[in-house]
Write an enzyme that holds these catalytic residues in place. Sequence first.
Site, PDB file in Angstrom:
ATOM      1  CB  SER A 219      -9.052  -0.919   4.294  1.00  0.00           C
ATOM      2  OG  SER A 219      -9.515  -2.145   3.819  1.00  0.00           O
TER       3      SER A 219
ATOM      4  CD  GLU B 196      -6.096   1.703   2.080  1.00  0.00           C
ATOM      5  OE1 GLU B 196      -6.023   0.568   2.541  1.00  0.00           O
ATOM      6  OE2 GLU B 196      -6.816   1.996   1.104  1.00  0.00           O
TER       7      GLU B 196
ATOM      8  NE  ARG C 230      -3.694  -2.173  -0.067  1.00  0.00           N
ATOM      9  CZ  ARG C 230      -3.213  -3.254  -0.666  1.00  0.00           C
ATOM     10  NH1 ARG C 230      -2.081  -3.228  -1.322  1.00  0.00           N
ATOM     11  NH2 ARG C 230      -3.903  -4.366  -0.658  1.00  0.00           N
TER      12      ARG C 230
HETATM   13  C1  LIG Z   1     -15.555   0.668  -1.225  1.00  0.00           C
HETATM   14  C2  LIG Z   1     -14.054   0.818  -1.406  1.00  0.00           C
HETATM   15  C3  LIG Z   1     -13.282  -0.328  -1.561  1.00  0.00           C
HETATM   16  C4  LIG Z   1     -11.879  -0.192  -1.728  1.00  0.00           C
HETATM   17  N1  LIG Z   1     -11.135  -1.327  -1.896  1.00  0.00           N
HETATM   18  C5  LIG Z   1      -9.798  -1.237  -2.072  1.00  0.00           C
HETATM   19  C6  LIG Z   1      -9.001  -2.410  -2.266  1.00  0.00           C
HETATM   20  O1  LIG Z   1      -9.501  -3.524  -2.298  1.00  0.00           O
HETATM   21  N2  LIG Z   1      -7.664  -2.245  -2.425  1.00  0.00           N
HETATM   22  C7  LIG Z   1      -7.075  -1.020  -2.429  1.00  0.00           C
HETATM   23  O2  LIG Z   1      -5.836  -0.956  -2.586  1.00  0.00           O
HETATM   24  N3  LIG Z   1      -7.800   0.102  -2.266  1.00  0.00           N
HETATM   25  C8  LIG Z   1      -9.142   0.019  -2.093  1.00  0.00           C
HETATM   26  N4  LIG Z   1      -9.889   1.162  -1.899  1.00  0.00           N
HETATM   27  C9  LIG Z   1      -9.221   2.467  -1.866  1.00  0.00           C
HETATM   28  C10 LIG Z   1      -9.251   3.208  -3.219  1.00  0.00           C
HETATM   29  O3  LIG Z   1     -10.224   2.710  -4.062  1.00  0.00           O
HETATM   30  C11 LIG Z   1      -7.903   3.151  -3.938  1.00  0.00           C
HETATM   31  O4  LIG Z   1      -6.889   3.655  -3.123  1.00  0.00           O
HETATM   32  C12 LIG Z   1      -7.918   3.936  -5.258  1.00  0.00           C
HETATM   33  O5  LIG Z   1      -6.742   3.712  -5.969  1.00  0.00           O
HETATM   34  C13 LIG Z   1      -8.075   5.439  -5.043  1.00  0.00           C
HETATM   35  O6  LIG Z   1      -8.274   6.024  -6.308  1.00  0.00           O
HETATM   36  P1  LIG Z   1      -8.908   7.451  -6.460  1.00  0.00           P
HETATM   37  O7  LIG Z   1      -8.773   7.834  -7.870  1.00  0.00           O
HETATM   38  O8  LIG Z   1     -10.292   7.431  -5.923  1.00  0.00           O
HETATM   39  O9  LIG Z   1      -7.938   8.295  -5.533  1.00  0.00           O
HETATM   40  P2  LIG Z   1      -8.248   9.632  -4.751  1.00  0.00           P
HETATM   41  O10 LIG Z   1      -8.996   9.316  -3.511  1.00  0.00           O
HETATM   42  O11 LIG Z   1      -8.827  10.646  -5.630  1.00  0.00           O
HETATM   43  O12 LIG Z   1      -6.754  10.044  -4.350  1.00  0.00           O
HETATM   44  C14 LIG Z   1      -6.032   9.265  -3.432  1.00  0.00           C
HETATM   45  C15 LIG Z   1      -4.612   9.837  -3.323  1.00  0.00           C
HETATM   46  O13 LIG Z   1      -3.944   9.708  -4.574  1.00  0.00           O
HETATM   47  C16 LIG Z   1      -3.577  10.990  -5.093  1.00  0.00           C
HETATM   48  N5  LIG Z   1      -3.816  10.934  -6.544  1.00  0.00           N
HETATM   49  C17 LIG Z   1      -4.961  10.567  -7.176  1.00  0.00           C
HETATM   50  N6  LIG Z   1      -4.764  10.593  -8.501  1.00  0.00           N
HETATM   51  C18 LIG Z   1      -3.494  10.981  -8.715  1.00  0.00           C
HETATM   52  C19 LIG Z   1      -2.701  11.198  -9.870  1.00  0.00           C
HETATM   53  N7  LIG Z   1      -3.179  11.016 -11.094  1.00  0.00           N
HETATM   54  N8  LIG Z   1      -1.423  11.616  -9.696  1.00  0.00           N
HETATM   55  C20 LIG Z   1      -0.912  11.805  -8.466  1.00  0.00           C
HETATM   56  N9  LIG Z   1      -1.618  11.625  -7.341  1.00  0.00           N
HETATM   57  C21 LIG Z   1      -2.890  11.210  -7.457  1.00  0.00           C
HETATM   58  C22 LIG Z   1      -4.458  11.992  -4.387  1.00  0.00           C
HETATM   59  O14 LIG Z   1      -3.843  13.263  -4.342  1.00  0.00           O
HETATM   60  C23 LIG Z   1      -4.575  11.341  -3.021  1.00  0.00           C
HETATM   61  O15 LIG Z   1      -3.436  11.611  -2.260  1.00  0.00           O
HETATM   62  C24 LIG Z   1     -11.288   1.078  -1.744  1.00  0.00           C
HETATM   63  C25 LIG Z   1     -12.102   2.223  -1.593  1.00  0.00           C
HETATM   64  C26 LIG Z   1     -13.468   2.086  -1.422  1.00  0.00           C
HETATM   65  C27 LIG Z   1     -14.327   3.311  -1.289  1.00  0.00           C
END
Ligand SMILES: Cc1cc2nc3c(=O)[nH]c(=O)nc-3n(C[C@H](O)[C@H](O)[C@H](O)COP(=O)(O)OP(=O)(O)OC[C@H]3O[C@@H](n4cnc5c(N)ncnc54)[C@H](O)[C@@H]3O)c2cc1C
Length: 364
Positions: free
Chosen positions: A244, A360, A166
Site C-alpha cells: 500500500s 506509507e 501503521r
Molecule cells: C507486496 C507488498 C505487500 C505488503 N503488504 C503489507 C501489509 O499487508 N501490511 C503491512 O503492514 N505492510 C505491508 N507491506 C509493507 C512492508 O512489507 C512492511 O512495512 C515491512 O515491515 C517492511 O520491512 P522491510 O524490512 O522491507 O523494511 P524496509 O523497507 O527495509 O525499511 C522500512 C523502514 O524501516 C526502517 N527499518 C528497517 N529495518 C529496521 C531496523 N532493523 N531497525 C530500525 N529501522 C529499520 C528503514 O530504515 C525504513 O525507514 C507490503 C509491501 C509489499 C511490497
Amino acid sequence: MHNFKENVILANYTTIKLGGTAKYFCECKTEKELVDCLKLADEKQLKTHILGGGSNTVFSDSGFDGLVIKTGMKGIELHNDFKDNVIIKVSAGEEWDDFVKYCVENKYSGVECLSGIPGSAGASPIQNIGAYGQEVKDTIIFVKALDRKTCKSVMFANEDCLFGYRTSRFKNIDKEKYIVTEVLFKLKKDGNPEIKYPELEKKLNEKYKSDLSLSIVRNVVIELRKKKAMVVDESEPDSVSCGSFFVNLVLSETEFQNFYEQIENGKWPAVAGANNAKTENSEKHSIPFYKTSDGVKLSAAWLIENAGFKKGYTKNGAGISAKHSLALVNRGGTTADLLKLAKEIQEKVFEKFRVKLIREPEVI
Ligand SMILES: Cc1cc2nc3c(=O)[nH]c(=O)nc-3n(C[C@H](O)[C@H](O)[C@H](O)COP(=O)(O)OP(=O)(O)OC[C@H]3O[C@@H](n4cnc5c(N)ncnc54)[C@H](O)[C@@H]3O)c2cc1C
C-alpha cells in the site's frame, strides 16, 4: 570491513526496484558488525540509512550519498516455553514470512494472518505491520534496539513502543534513533486461529466449515494476497510495489461525521457504487469505513477510486496496480515518475474530498 561495498545499485535491494546508487553499502550479519559500521560512519562523518528487506522503501533516483546498512542478523529462537505460551526471539534480519511459517508449523498462534507480508522481522515493529485483522503490536512483548549514537542496547517493552495504526515510536518520535536488532513475540501454544477480518472469515467459511488450522489460515491469507498482487512474485508485474502506498485514514468521530455529511448533502459529487470493501459498519452507506479503537478508519482505496482513478491507471513509468488501487507500481520508470503519480492522486483526492492521503513507505 567485511561486506563493505561501494557504488551499490539500490534498486536491486527494494521490492519496487527503484533508486540510484549508494556511495557505501554494508550488510551486517552480527550486532558487532553493526556497531563497527556505525563507528566507521561516525569517524568518516557519513550519514547512514538502515535497510531491511526494502519492501517499504523508495530510494531517490540520485541514490544515497552515505552508508546504507542492511540488517542481516539471523536467528529464530525459542526463548521461553510456558504452559500455554511461548516467547520467540527473532533477529532483525530474518525474513518476516519465514518467522510466520515457523510459528504456523509449530502451532504457535498470533501472527498467522500476517502471512505473506514481505520484509524483515526487524522492520515489523517500525510501522506495526498489520493485515487481515492482526497487527504485530498484539504479540510483540519486547523490542531490542541499538542506539545509533551511543551504540548501546536498549530494551523496549510493548507499551514503550507507542504502537498505533501503521506507526510506533521508531517511525515517529524516535525516527532514525535506533536500529532494531531483535524482536520478542509472545504466542499461544496450540492456539486456534482468531479470525476478525470479514473478508477472511467469509473465505474460510466458504471452504472450511470447521477444523480451522493455522496452516489453513496461512494458505488462505496468501491466496487472498496473491489475488491482489500483495505477495512479491517475480512473475507478477503488479507486485513491483511497496504494498500500500497510502495508509487508510483514521478520523475522529466528529471528523468522520463532518466528512460523511458533506457527501450526503451532495457537497461533493455523488458517490459512485462503492467497491466490495463494505463492512458491517458501512452496510447502509456507500463509504467503506471501520470503527476501531484508533478512530474511524476510512478506506484510502475507496477515496482513490472515487476521486476518479481506476485500477491499472498508468502515467509515464508508474501506475496504480491493476489488482489493488492502494498499490503504486513501478512500470519501468523512475522514482520521480512514481512520486509525481502519488502527488497527482493526493491532489485529486484532496480536491474532491478535502482529506489528505498519507504516504506509507519511506522515501529516502
Ligand atoms: C507486496 C507488498 C505487500 C505488503 N503488504 C503489507 C501489509 O499487508 N501490511 C503491512 O503492514 N505492510 C505491508 N507491506 C509493507 C512492508 O512489507 C512492511 O512495512 C515491512 O515491515 C517492511 O520491512 P522491510 O524490512 O522491507 O523494511 P524496509 O523497507 O527495509 O525499511 C522500512 C523502514 O524501516 C526502517 N527499518 C528497517 N529495518 C529496521 C531496523 N532493523 N531497525 C530500525 N529501522 C529499520 C528503514 O530504515 C525504513 O525507514 C507490503 C509491501 C509489499 C511490497
